[in-house]
Design a protein around this motif. Structure first.
Motif, PDB file in Angstrom:
ATOM      1  N   ARG A 182       0.871  -1.179   0.000  1.00  0.00           N
ATOM      2  CA  ARG A 182       0.000   0.000   0.000  1.00  0.00           C
ATOM      3  C   ARG A 182       0.904   1.224   0.000  1.00  0.00           C
ATOM      4  NH1 ARG A 182      -2.524   3.798   3.489  1.00  0.00           N
ATOM      5  NH2 ARG A 182      -4.655   4.304   2.851  1.00  0.00           N
ATOM      6  N   VAL A 183       0.733   2.095  -0.991  1.00  0.00           N
ATOM      7  CA  VAL A 183       1.587   3.265  -1.163  1.00  0.00           C
ATOM      8  C   VAL A 183       0.730   4.517  -1.114  1.00  0.00           C
ATOM      9  CG1 VAL A 183       3.218   4.439  -2.682  1.00  0.00           C
ATOM     10  CG2 VAL A 183       3.166   1.932  -2.608  1.00  0.00           C
ATOM     11  N   THR A 184       1.150   5.507  -0.348  1.00  0.00           N
ATOM     12  CA  THR A 184       0.473   6.799  -0.338  1.00  0.00           C
ATOM     13  C   THR A 184       1.500   7.898  -0.606  1.00  0.00           C
ATOM     14  OG1 THR A 184       0.720   7.122   2.056  1.00  0.00           O
ATOM     15  CG2 THR A 184      -1.298   6.044   1.299  1.00  0.00           C
ATOM     16  N   VAL A 185       1.049   8.950  -1.291  1.00  0.00           N
ATOM     17  CA  VAL A 185       1.900  10.105  -1.583  1.00  0.00           C
ATOM     18  C   VAL A 185       1.116  11.362  -1.220  1.00  0.00           C
ATOM     19  CG1 VAL A 185       3.304  11.297  -3.294  1.00  0.00           C
ATOM     20  CG2 VAL A 185       2.907   8.841  -3.528  1.00  0.00           C
ATOM     21  N   THR A 186       1.715  12.239  -0.419  1.00  0.00           N
ATOM     22  CA  THR A 186       1.089  13.501  -0.034  1.00  0.00           C
ATOM     23  C   THR A 186       2.041  14.655  -0.302  1.00  0.00           C
ATOM     24  OG1 THR A 186       1.876  13.279   2.249  1.00  0.00           O
ATOM     25  CG2 THR A 186      -0.329  12.448   1.779  1.00  0.00           C
ATOM     26  N   ALA A 187       1.469  15.828  -0.514  1.00  0.00           N
ATOM     27  CA  ALA A 187       2.244  17.060  -0.701  1.00  0.00           C
ATOM     28  C   ALA A 187       2.150  17.893   0.573  1.00  0.00           C
ATOM     29  CB  ALA A 187       1.702  17.852  -1.892  1.00  0.00           C
ATOM     30  N   GLN A 188       3.266  18.454   1.031  1.00  0.00           N
ATOM     31  CA  GLN A 188       3.309  19.264   2.246  1.00  0.00           C
ATOM     32  C   GLN A 188       3.479  20.743   1.900  1.00  0.00           C
ATOM     33  OE1 GLN A 188       5.105  16.090   2.493  1.00  0.00           O
ATOM     34  NE2 GLN A 188       3.109  15.570   3.357  1.00  0.00           N
ATOM     35  N   PRO A 223       3.108  24.946   3.810  1.00  0.00           N
ATOM     36  CA  PRO A 223       3.340  25.589   5.105  1.00  0.00           C
ATOM     37  C   PRO A 223       2.197  25.391   6.106  1.00  0.00           C
ATOM     38  CG  PRO A 223       3.903  27.076   3.302  1.00  0.00           C
ATOM     39  CD  PRO A 223       3.206  25.909   2.685  1.00  0.00           C
ATOM     40  N   ARG A 224       0.972  25.153   5.597  1.00  0.00           N
ATOM     41  CA  ARG A 224      -0.187  25.041   6.490  1.00  0.00           C
ATOM     42  C   ARG A 224      -0.688  23.612   6.676  1.00  0.00           C
ATOM     43  NH1 ARG A 224      -3.066  29.894   7.105  1.00  0.00           N
ATOM     44  NH2 ARG A 224      -4.386  28.694   8.501  1.00  0.00           N
ATOM     45  N   GLY A 225      -0.069  22.637   6.034  1.00  0.00           N
ATOM     46  CA  GLY A 225      -0.544  21.262   6.188  1.00  0.00           C
ATOM     47  C   GLY A 225      -0.290  20.436   4.948  1.00  0.00           C
ATOM     48  N   SER A 226      -0.904  19.250   4.919  1.00  0.00           N
ATOM     49  CA  SER A 226      -0.669  18.287   3.852  1.00  0.00           C
ATOM     50  C   SER A 226      -1.917  18.073   3.009  1.00  0.00           C
ATOM     51  CB  SER A 226      -0.234  16.939   4.437  1.00  0.00           C
ATOM     52  OG  SER A 226       0.948  17.076   5.199  1.00  0.00           O
ATOM     53  N   SER A 227      -1.703  17.666   1.758  1.00  0.00           N
ATOM     54  CA  SER A 227      -2.817  17.295   0.897  1.00  0.00           C
ATOM     55  C   SER A 227      -3.394  15.958   1.351  1.00  0.00           C
ATOM     56  CB  SER A 227      -2.346  17.179  -0.555  1.00  0.00           C
ATOM     57  OG  SER A 227      -1.445  16.087  -0.694  1.00  0.00           O
ATOM     58  N   ARG A 228      -4.590  15.656   0.891  1.00  0.00           N
ATOM     59  CA  ARG A 228      -5.124  14.318   1.094  1.00  0.00           C
ATOM     60  C   ARG A 228      -4.241  13.323   0.348  1.00  0.00           C
ATOM     61  NH1 ARG A 228     -10.986  14.399  -1.011  1.00  0.00           N
ATOM     62  NH2 ARG A 228     -10.092  15.974  -2.398  1.00  0.00           N
ATOM     63  N   PRO A 229      -4.072  12.110   0.883  1.00  0.00           N
ATOM     64  CA  PRO A 229      -3.137  11.179   0.255  1.00  0.00           C
ATOM     65  C   PRO A 229      -3.698  10.584  -1.038  1.00  0.00           C
ATOM     66  CG  PRO A 229      -4.201  10.151   2.139  1.00  0.00           C
ATOM     67  CD  PRO A 229      -4.611  11.592   2.155  1.00  0.00           C
ATOM     68  N   ALA A 230      -2.841  10.494  -2.052  1.00  0.00           N
ATOM     69  CA  ALA A 230      -3.111   9.667  -3.218  1.00  0.00           C
ATOM     70  C   ALA A 230      -2.636   8.266  -2.855  1.00  0.00           C
ATOM     71  CB  ALA A 230      -2.358  10.191  -4.430  1.00  0.00           C
ATOM     72  N   ALA A 231      -3.491   7.272  -2.993  1.00  0.00           N
ATOM     73  CA  ALA A 231      -3.198   5.931  -2.486  1.00  0.00           C
ATOM     74  C   ALA A 231      -3.311   4.893  -3.594  1.00  0.00           C
ATOM     75  CB  ALA A 231      -4.153   5.578  -1.346  1.00  0.00           C
ATOM     76  N   ILE A 232      -2.377   3.963  -3.614  1.00  0.00           N
ATOM     77  CA  ILE A 232      -2.417   2.850  -4.557  1.00  0.00           C
ATOM     78  C   ILE A 232      -2.068   1.563  -3.838  1.00  0.00           C
ATOM     79  CG2 ILE A 232      -1.946   4.091  -6.708  1.00  0.00           C
ATOM     80  CD1 ILE A 232       0.961   3.579  -6.393  1.00  0.00           C
ATOM     81  N   LEU A 233      -2.610   0.458  -4.348  1.00  0.00           N
ATOM     82  CA  LEU A 233      -2.262  -0.866  -3.865  1.00  0.00           C
ATOM     83  C   LEU A 233      -1.561  -1.590  -4.998  1.00  0.00           C
ATOM     84  CD1 LEU A 233      -2.481  -2.970  -1.573  1.00  0.00           C
ATOM     85  CD2 LEU A 233      -4.551  -3.792  -2.710  1.00  0.00           C
ATOM     86  N   ILE A 234      -0.332  -2.016  -4.783  1.00  0.00           N
ATOM     87  CA  ILE A 234       0.481  -2.645  -5.817  1.00  0.00           C
ATOM     88  C   ILE A 234       0.611  -4.126  -5.486  1.00  0.00           C
ATOM     89  CG2 ILE A 234       2.718  -2.645  -6.966  1.00  0.00           C
ATOM     90  CD1 ILE A 234       2.982   0.300  -6.238  1.00  0.00           C
TER      91      ILE A 234
END
Length: 252
Positions: free
Chosen positions: A175-181, A183-194
């Protein structure tokens, strides 16, 4: 009349930002001559185009529609009566809007390369968010890898300033997630199952509504609203399947 030839002094004014909004501000001013007609203009410092607003009989104005995390120049001018008299010179100040929490979700692609028994090279790629989706500057990205199944290892998080990431991993379901950070917080995670695949052979891929397949150099694109499953398919093919974890006997 005297009012028609009087040129007021430029008004002193103040720009205030509300922490709850990165796209609006309040401007207030005071003028000893009690002018009744004001004009406000503003622009990002990166632009030469002004936006202008006329304001009557008020000494405060709430401005909306600004870009987050952006430096602006604000200018205010006044005259004594609406439609009469001379305009004052412009008074000017510069200020920067606060950053916002990223509102967008990253579009992520991945590629698997078989390295022999038990291991693979996993490469991830993503498109940077637009400035409006990012809420301003993006400071970096967090990639989290979590092995699934029996004896799974703890999730590992990695920080990067690039829009790509590569790692040698065991050939297991991940399970892989990628988020962008920002100054005020993070994006919702983009998630994939490989899913892991046998060397030179794709795992069985049942048909699901919304599934797709094509040939594109081993890349599998992820639309962030879907769970996507992929594997190291032969001959440079890739396959994308819709949200079907239960059908594959996998729970997260």
């Amino acid at each position: 009349m005297l009012v028609d030839i009087v040129k007021p002094h430029p008004p002193d004014f103040l720009v205030e930002f509300d922490d709850s909004s990165a796209t609006s501000c309040s401007l207030s001013w005071h003028h000893e001559a009690q002018a009744q007609h004001y004009r406000l203009r503003y622009r990002p410092l990166s632009s030469s185009t002004w936006s202008t607003v006329e304001i009557f009989s008020r000494e405060k104005y709430h401005l909306q529609g600004l870009e987050p995390d952006t430096a602006y120049e604000f200018q205010v001018s006044c005259r004594i009566l609406p439609g009469r008299g001379l305009w004052s010179d412009w008074s000017s100040t510069q200020s920067q809007t606060p950053a916002a929490v990223p509102a967008g979700i990253l579009d992520v692609w991945y590629r698997q390369q078989d390295l022999g028994p038990g291991h693979q090279n996993l490469s991830l790629f993503w498109k940077a968010l637009s400035r409006s989706e990012a809420g301003g500057r993006i400071l970096g990205y967090t990639v989290t890898l979590e092995a699934l199944g029996q004896g799974k290892l703890p999730a590992q998080s990695h920080r990067t300033s690039q829009t790509s990431f590569s790692r040698v991993t065991p050939r297991v379901a991940l399970r892989v997630t990628v988020t962008a950070q920002g100054p005020r917080g993070s994006s919702r995670p983009a998630a994939i199952l490989i899913l892991p695949g046998s060397p030179g052979k794709a795992p069985a891929a049942p048909a699901f509504p919304g599934s797709c397949s094509a040939s594109r150099s081993g890349f599998c694109p992820l639309r962030s609203s879907l769970w996507i499953f992929g594997s190291a398919f032969p001959s440079g093919s890739f396959q994308c399947l819709g949200p079907a974890l239960p059908a594959l006997g996998i729970s997260l």
